[in-house]
Design a protein around this motif. Sequence first.
Motif, PDB file in Angstrom:
ATOM      1  N   TYR A  16      34.190  32.512   0.353  1.00  0.00           N
ATOM      2  CA  TYR A  16      32.664  32.736   1.152  1.00  0.00           C
ATOM      3  C   TYR A  16      32.190  32.535  -0.044  1.00  0.00           C
ATOM      4  CZ  TYR A  16      35.628  36.926   3.536  1.00  0.00           C
ATOM      5  OH  TYR A  16      36.684  37.026   4.536  1.00  0.00           O
ATOM      6  N   PRO A  28      37.670  33.047   5.784  1.00  0.00           N
ATOM      7  CA  PRO A  28      37.400  34.476   5.663  1.00  0.00           C
ATOM      8  C   PRO A  28      39.066  34.638   5.407  1.00  0.00           C
ATOM      9  CG  PRO A  28      37.959  33.776   7.297  1.00  0.00           C
ATOM     10  CD  PRO A  28      37.309  32.492   6.841  1.00  0.00           C
ATOM     11  N   ILE A  30      34.971  38.545  -2.961  1.00  0.00           N
ATOM     12  CA  ILE A  30      33.680  38.595  -1.598  1.00  0.00           C
ATOM     13  C   ILE A  30      32.241  37.659  -2.836  1.00  0.00           C
ATOM     14  CG2 ILE A  30      34.710  40.782  -1.707  1.00  0.00           C
ATOM     15  CD1 ILE A  30      32.254  41.905  -4.139  1.00  0.00           C
ATOM     16  N   ASN A  31      31.051  37.917  -2.599  1.00  0.00           N
ATOM     17  CA  ASN A  31      30.237  37.033  -2.826  1.00  0.00           C
ATOM     18  C   ASN A  31      29.043  38.100  -2.616  1.00  0.00           C
ATOM     19  OD1 ASN A  31      27.808  35.510  -2.447  1.00  0.00           O
ATOM     20  ND2 ASN A  31      27.884  33.924  -1.107  1.00  0.00           N
ATOM     21  N   PRO A  32      27.956  38.523  -3.430  1.00  0.00           N
ATOM     22  CA  PRO A  32      27.140  39.476  -3.565  1.00  0.00           C
ATOM     23  C   PRO A  32      25.705  39.340  -2.491  1.00  0.00           C
ATOM     24  CG  PRO A  32      26.767  38.284  -5.274  1.00  0.00           C
ATOM     25  CD  PRO A  32      28.304  37.873  -5.206  1.00  0.00           C
ATOM     26  N   LEU A  51      26.568  37.834   0.408  1.00  0.00           N
ATOM     27  CA  LEU A  51      27.057  38.925   2.007  1.00  0.00           C
ATOM     28  C   LEU A  51      27.803  39.700   1.931  1.00  0.00           C
ATOM     29  CD1 LEU A  51      29.322  34.552   2.350  1.00  0.00           C
ATOM     30  CD2 LEU A  51      26.407  35.047   3.076  1.00  0.00           C
ATOM     31  N   HIS A  52      28.129  39.886   1.145  1.00  0.00           N
ATOM     32  CA  HIS A  52      29.252  41.339   1.453  1.00  0.00           C
ATOM     33  C   HIS A  52      28.462  42.283   0.685  1.00  0.00           C
ATOM     34  CE1 HIS A  52      32.336  38.317   1.102  1.00  0.00           C
ATOM     35  NE2 HIS A  52      32.423  39.379   2.301  1.00  0.00           N
ATOM     36  N   TYR A  53      27.832  43.774   1.511  1.00  0.00           N
ATOM     37  CA  TYR A  53      27.432  44.880   0.561  1.00  0.00           C
ATOM     38  C   TYR A  53      27.784  46.349   1.548  1.00  0.00           C
ATOM     39  CZ  TYR A  53      23.809  47.913  -0.884  1.00  0.00           C
ATOM     40  OH  TYR A  53      22.726  49.388  -1.054  1.00  0.00           O
ATOM     41  N   PRO A  92      29.510  46.116  -1.552  1.00  0.00           N
ATOM     42  CA  PRO A  92      30.493  44.911  -2.482  1.00  0.00           C
ATOM     43  C   PRO A  92      31.835  45.940  -2.641  1.00  0.00           C
ATOM     44  CG  PRO A  92      28.659  45.505  -3.857  1.00  0.00           C
ATOM     45  CD  PRO A  92      28.116  45.518  -2.507  1.00  0.00           C
ATOM     46  N   GLU A 128      34.324  45.877   0.514  1.00  0.00           N
ATOM     47  CA  GLU A 128      34.546  45.194   0.803  1.00  0.00           C
ATOM     48  C   GLU A 128      35.453  44.757  -0.006  1.00  0.00           C
ATOM     49  OE1 GLU A 128      35.721  41.417   3.198  1.00  0.00           O
ATOM     50  OE2 GLU A 128      34.503  43.140   3.595  1.00  0.00           O
ATOM     51  N   ARG A 156      38.467  47.074   1.276  1.00  0.00           N
ATOM     52  CA  ARG A 156      39.136  46.982   2.395  1.00  0.00           C
ATOM     53  C   ARG A 156      39.512  45.171   2.488  1.00  0.00           C
ATOM     54  NH1 ARG A 156      38.579  42.927   6.839  1.00  0.00           N
ATOM     55  NH2 ARG A 156      37.304  41.827   5.360  1.00  0.00           N
ATOM     56  N   GLN A 157      39.661  44.395   1.478  1.00  0.00           N
ATOM     57  CA  GLN A 157      41.129  43.016   1.199  1.00  0.00           C
ATOM     58  C   GLN A 157      42.080  43.551   0.500  1.00  0.00           C
ATOM     59  OE1 GLN A 157      38.819  39.702   0.208  1.00  0.00           O
ATOM     60  NE2 GLN A 157      36.870  40.311   1.314  1.00  0.00           N
TER      61      GLN A 157
END
Length: 285
Positions: free
Chosen positions: A70, A79, A100-102, A104-106, A108, A111, A114-115
């Motif tokens: 990401y 993705p 993750i990219n902090p 983009l993902h909140y 974190p 996320e 989830r992954q």
Amino acid sequence: MLEGIPLIDAHVHAARLPTLKLSWKEWAQKFGKDVPFSKIYDEEGTLIPEQFDAYMASEGVDLAVLFCEYSPRSTGIQPVEDLLPIVEYNPSRFKIMANINPHLHYPPVAEVRRQLDLGAVGLKLHPVHGSFAPNDRMLYPVYAFCESEGVSVVFHCGTSVFPGATNRYANPELIEDVARDFPDLTIILAHGGRGWWYDAAAFMTLMRENVWIEISGLPPRKLPEYYKNYDLERLAKKMIFGTDWPGVPGPRANATALLDLKLSRETIELIFHRNARRVYRLEGK
């Protein structure tokens, strides 16, 4: 498997080409010139699971850990869901790495969870391409979560030639802050300090029990040169094999080059598969 030793490639970019920038494709074609792109990709730039599986088998790879990314500033966004059809085709050969990219993902941690629920065996952070410092306090809840759950964290630790890369964020000194503050967190230094941090990465790996070097993106024949200030046999016992595919001639070529270094069979087994099985808890998966 090579010479009777299982082989795990712990760093594979199984990219869907339309999601990535031109610079990534140029890099792959330049350094992965022997990769049969036309056979393993369809006309839309998506890996064909059965062809990719056959290719990895032909390269001697028993298990490959697939990376998503990401990083819109440098390489693009691929993705994690893009990787799932490959894993579904052969879950015994393929596993996924969370990313993750902090920016983009909140939140974190949600996320990451989830992954992991999708089957990820660890978490990759790419500060250089994502433009964030690895010791940024906004990531500390992620580290606390991974430490408590026994999830290993892979950091890009080396220079990058991609446009938009912020190479100062690859400095192992920044990752050392994380190792200090989360002493039970397993940390993997992908690319082993590539550029001007080889000594720092090696010292950190030998100093801290939970820190490992992953040699993706490093020509194996040059490892004695890169780590000339260290006992290579000792350091190699904490190395993990990875290629950074497709930016390499192929997993078999890199693994064979490692064999040419005349390390002990015990050390080769650690590099080829035992260390990866340990840090990513791959036994039985």
